[in-house]
Design a protein around this motif. Structure first.
Motif, PDB file in Angstrom:
ATOM      1  N   UNK A   1       0.822  -1.200   0.007  1.00  0.00           N
ATOM      2  CA  UNK A   1      -0.021  -0.061  -0.008  1.00  0.00           C
ATOM      3  C   UNK A   1       0.844   1.245   0.168  1.00  0.00           C
ATOM      4  N   UNK A   2       2.113   1.121  -0.088  1.00  0.00           N
ATOM      5  CA  UNK A   2       3.022   2.328   0.279  1.00  0.00           C
ATOM      6  C   UNK A   2       3.125   3.250  -0.838  1.00  0.00           C
ATOM      7  N   UNK A   3       2.188   3.853  -1.521  1.00  0.00           N
ATOM      8  CA  UNK A   3       2.377   4.311  -2.893  1.00  0.00           C
ATOM      9  C   UNK A   3       3.105   5.660  -2.732  1.00  0.00           C
ATOM     10  N   UNK A   4       3.495   6.319  -1.682  1.00  0.00           N
ATOM     11  CA  UNK A   4       4.249   7.433  -1.758  1.00  0.00           C
ATOM     12  C   UNK A   4       5.705   6.886  -2.204  1.00  0.00           C
ATOM     13  N   UNK A   5       6.236   5.769  -1.704  1.00  0.00           N
ATOM     14  CA  UNK A   5       7.519   5.290  -1.829  1.00  0.00           C
ATOM     15  C   UNK A   5       7.763   4.762  -3.335  1.00  0.00           C
TER      16      UNK A   5
ATOM     17  N   UNK B   1      -0.389   8.395   6.715  1.00  0.00           N
ATOM     18  CA  UNK B   1      -1.599   8.640   5.549  1.00  0.00           C
ATOM     19  C   UNK B   1      -0.558   9.180   4.240  1.00  0.00           C
ATOM     20  N   UNK B   2       0.647   9.819   4.762  1.00  0.00           N
ATOM     21  CA  UNK B   2       1.343  10.673   3.609  1.00  0.00           C
ATOM     22  C   UNK B   2       1.999   9.300   2.669  1.00  0.00           C
ATOM     23  N   UNK B   3       2.312   8.382   3.575  1.00  0.00           N
ATOM     24  CA  UNK B   3       2.916   7.080   2.640  1.00  0.00           C
ATOM     25  C   UNK B   3       2.363   6.379   2.134  1.00  0.00           C
ATOM     26  N   UNK B   4       0.940   6.319   2.219  1.00  0.00           N
ATOM     27  CA  UNK B   4      -0.048   5.493   1.147  1.00  0.00           C
ATOM     28  C   UNK B   4      -0.636   6.161   0.110  1.00  0.00           C
ATOM     29  N   UNK B   5      -0.481   7.610   0.078  1.00  0.00           N
ATOM     30  CA  UNK B   5      -0.989   8.446  -1.053  1.00  0.00           C
ATOM     31  C   UNK B   5       0.342   9.089  -1.822  1.00  0.00           C
ATOM     32  N   UNK B   6      -0.267   9.637  -3.181  1.00  0.00           N
ATOM     33  CA  UNK B   6       0.701  10.129  -3.991  1.00  0.00           C
ATOM     34  C   UNK B   6      -0.063  11.110  -4.790  1.00  0.00           C
TER      35      UNK B   6
END
Length: 680
Positions: free
Chosen positions: A200-204, A475-480
């Motif tokens: 789920x970590x779409x930021x990364x 929340x930042x980590x799972x959004x882009x």
């Protein structure tokens, strides 16, 4: 009779209690799988599949643009996260299951190529590799950590953006709509794209978007995701390129989006964790789309710190590239998004540990990093502002953490790991959210009030992420973010804090404002001491718009609030701050006993800002254009490597395991190979 009734009632209650206990056990087992296999950073909780590395090819890095790929000649700029967006990419959480063990959470599959994965089995409390074969992805809509993703979809839409949702298959679209409807959440601004994923970590793993050329066209920059076992997630930018039509430029540098902080004006900040991951010689995971034996890592030579910094400088930190020491006890990522974000091009907001944690290693690192960043120059040649400090979270009931080891291993909580969606902040909290949209625990509620004060004008959309504890992100980590089309860009040296006017009889206000169609009108809207709003039209000189605010010459203190509004020639209007319509303004005071006159507080410039200061050349020598049209991992039957298989089970092409050899004709999988069964 009474005894019989009482016995029946007791039996029913006992049965219900047993069922509830069983359900709780299943949820606990599922949560353990989530925490083990879906942690943001690999924590050595399970063995990784060994994937071979391609032979050494010295020419791979820096990756010169291939002869068939045109060098990137347009100038670019990377917008800040506080700027307008049209979409946020996200995925629901999927359990990856072993056929025949779909409801047994002591089995797990890690998808490697489409439809096939590495099997894991928990034996005597330890996860071990248990073969390789078909796997099934099932969306989770009930677990607390799964619901977080649906609340995010709702918050994204409330911010006026689309939620771009990655799904395993088109059939899942109905389930997303049904789940959002059941939870009484918005589901009218959704857009779906389809492909396999790992976590789920779409930021990364997601793209870092930028604008290029005179039309401010949108494109993506695609770094290698350092979680090598998550090859599907590493290909998310390419999936977006194929299905959403956004150009994608790939690089051979490892980097994760949570460790990328841009100021929207040519500067980038990252921690030195980026140096560590680029010592790796493992590049992207690739295969031929047919034979599992072709699966391999591309070879990439290890990069020195100087080479890494130079690469980041050439690609997106052309004005300035700042590499700062990483945190050591933050859930194992070392990413800057756990304690800092850019408020705008003028300054930052930081999460700061209380003095009670002064003995912690990261307490000192954090304070030193704040001092270091606030000594650096913004695009306006003055030091960045330290805009505000966010409080540090607690354990349940507001209890302090015992030590940094406990915080690292069991919590890694932070209020900084939020996501901007236009005038909304998707904000993590750590207790149940009440009907008023605020956390129910008093300590958590008080901290969220402090967050609101740090970001005036924003609607703060709280989501309880306590189920993410120890995962190394929120929340930042799972959004882009996907930036808006047709952007109006406003760069403004804002007036902030308490100022001394010196000999000034008016306050200069200036901004650099651009849009692909040109700017037809710009103005400053302002008021003093919460009086009536007044408007001053700014004078245009190229991309520079300037004017001045009249001031009261009395000796009493005054507070001024103001914002800038700009309208493009194609009839789009935007304000800075973006939240001006919701009470978010630039604010300063004067005549209140402030220090000596400081000219750097003001922007006296009336001349256009040169293009080379606000747009930048792109480091083409590090890039390869993504020209893929089809995803080879979505079609074809793989010839599976059966070296780890412990049985000779048969399966359908859909991954359904059979108890014995099929008696009906058809095409099946046996020992990982496609077999045509001709029995009648």
């Amino acid at each position: 009779m009474k005894k019989t009734v009482a016995f029946l009632i007791a039996a029913i209650l006992s049965s219900a209690a047993y069922a509830q206990c069983q359900q709780g056990s299943v949820q606990d087992a599922k949560h353990e799988v989530f925490k083990t296999f879906h942690s943001r950073a690999y924590k050595n909780q399970y063995p990784l599949r060994e994937i071979p590395v391609a032979p050494h090819r010295a020419s791979l890095l820096p990756a010169k643009v291939p002869a068939q790929t045109k060098a990137f000649t347009d100038r670019v700029w990377f917008p800040g996260e506080w700027e307008e967006v049209k979409a946020i990419i996200i995925t629901p959480y999927y359990d990856c299951l072993v056929p025949g063990h779909e409801d047994d959470y002591e089995w797990h599959a890690e998808s490697v190529v489409t439809g096939y994965g590495q099997y894991y089995h928990k034996v005597d409390g330890k996860w071990q590799i248990e073969g390789f074969g078909p796997c099934v992805a099932r969306m989770d809509t009930t677990a607390a950590y799964g619901k977080v993703l649906f609340h995010l979809m709702d918050g994204i839409q409330q911010g006026g953006a689309e939620a771009w949702v990655r799904l395993e298959q088109e059939a899942d679209t109905a389930l997303v709509h049904e789940t959002l409807s059941r939870m009484n959440l918005h589901h009218d601004r959704l857009r779906f794209f389809y492909g396999r994923g790992n976590s789920i970590w779409y930021r990364d793993c997601g793209p870092i978007c930028f604008y290029y050329g005179e039309q401010d066209s949108l494109a993506m920059l695609d770094f290698i995701y350092s979680r090598h076992s998550r090859a599907h997630d590493d290909s998310i930018p390419s999936l977006l390129h194929r299905q959403m039509g956004i150009p994608n430029y790939m690089t051979k540098v490892l980097w994760e989006g949570g460790n990328c902080l841009v100021d929207g004006a040519g500067a980038v900040i990252s921690s030195d964790a980026v140096y560590t991951i680029n010592q790796d010689t493992l590049g992207a995971v690739v295969w031929d789309g047919q034979n599992i034996s072709s699966l391999h890592h591309e070879y990439k030579p290890a990069l020195t710190p100087d080479e890494v910094k130079q690469a980041l400088h050439e690609m997106l930190g052309q004005r300035a590239t700042h590499i700062i020491p990483r945190y050591l006890f933050d859930g194992s990522t070392g990413h800057v998004d756990l304690y800092a974000d850019a408020y705008d091009e003028n300054g930052f907001v930081f999460s700061v540990m209380p003095d009670a944690y002064s003995s912690w290693t990261d307490y000192t690192t954090g304070h030193n990093n704040i001092d270091l960043l606030c000594r650096q120059k913004s695009i306006f040649d003055r030091n960045y502002y330290d805009m505000a400090h966010l409080p540090f979270p607690s354990k349940e009931e507001g209890e302090p953490f015992a030590d940094e080891e406990e915080y690292d291993a069991s919590y890694s909580r932070t209020y900084s790991n939020h996501c901007f969606v236009n005038n909304v902040i998707l904000q993590p909290c750590f207790s149940e959210v009440g009907a008023d949209g605020m956390p129910t625990e008093a300590w958590d509620r008080a901290n969220i009030e402090a967050v609101k004060a740090a970001y005036p004008g924003y609607t703060v959309y709280c989501i309880d992420v306590s189920s993410f504890d120890a995962e190394g992100g929120a929340l930042h980590c799972v959004t882009k973010q996907i930036p808006a089309d047709n952007p109006i860009r406003i760069l403004h040296k804002n007036i902030h804090g308490s100022i001394n006017l010196g000999e000034l009889t008016a306050i200069p206000v200036s901004a650099v404002i651009t849009n692909r169609s040109g700017i037809s009108h710009a103005e400053v809207v302002w008021r003093t001491d919460q009086g009536d709003w007044q408007t001053i039209t700014l004078t245009a000189n190229g991309n520079r718009f300037y004017g001045s605010l009249p001031i009261s010459l009395t000796d009493v203190p005054h507070t001024v609030e103001y914002y800038i509004s700009a309208t493009s020639c194609n009839d789009k209007t935007i304000t800075k701050p973006f939240t001006a319509s919701q009470g978010g303004y630039f604010t300063f005071t004067y005549n209140d006993g402030n220090p000596e006159f400081d000219s750097t507080m003001f922007d006296f410039d009336t001349e256009p800002m040169p293009t080379e200061r606000i747009t930048f050349p792109f480091g083409s020598n590090w890039l390869t254009e993504d020209t893929t049209e089809d995803d080879p991992t979505t079609t074809g039957i793989v010839n599976l490597d059966i070296s780890h298989r412990s049985d000779n089970r048969w399966a359908t092409l859909q991954g359904i395991m059979l108890s014995s050899q099929p008696t009906k004709p058809g095409v099946f999988i046996h020992y990982g190979k496609k077999v045509v069964n001709k029995q009648k």
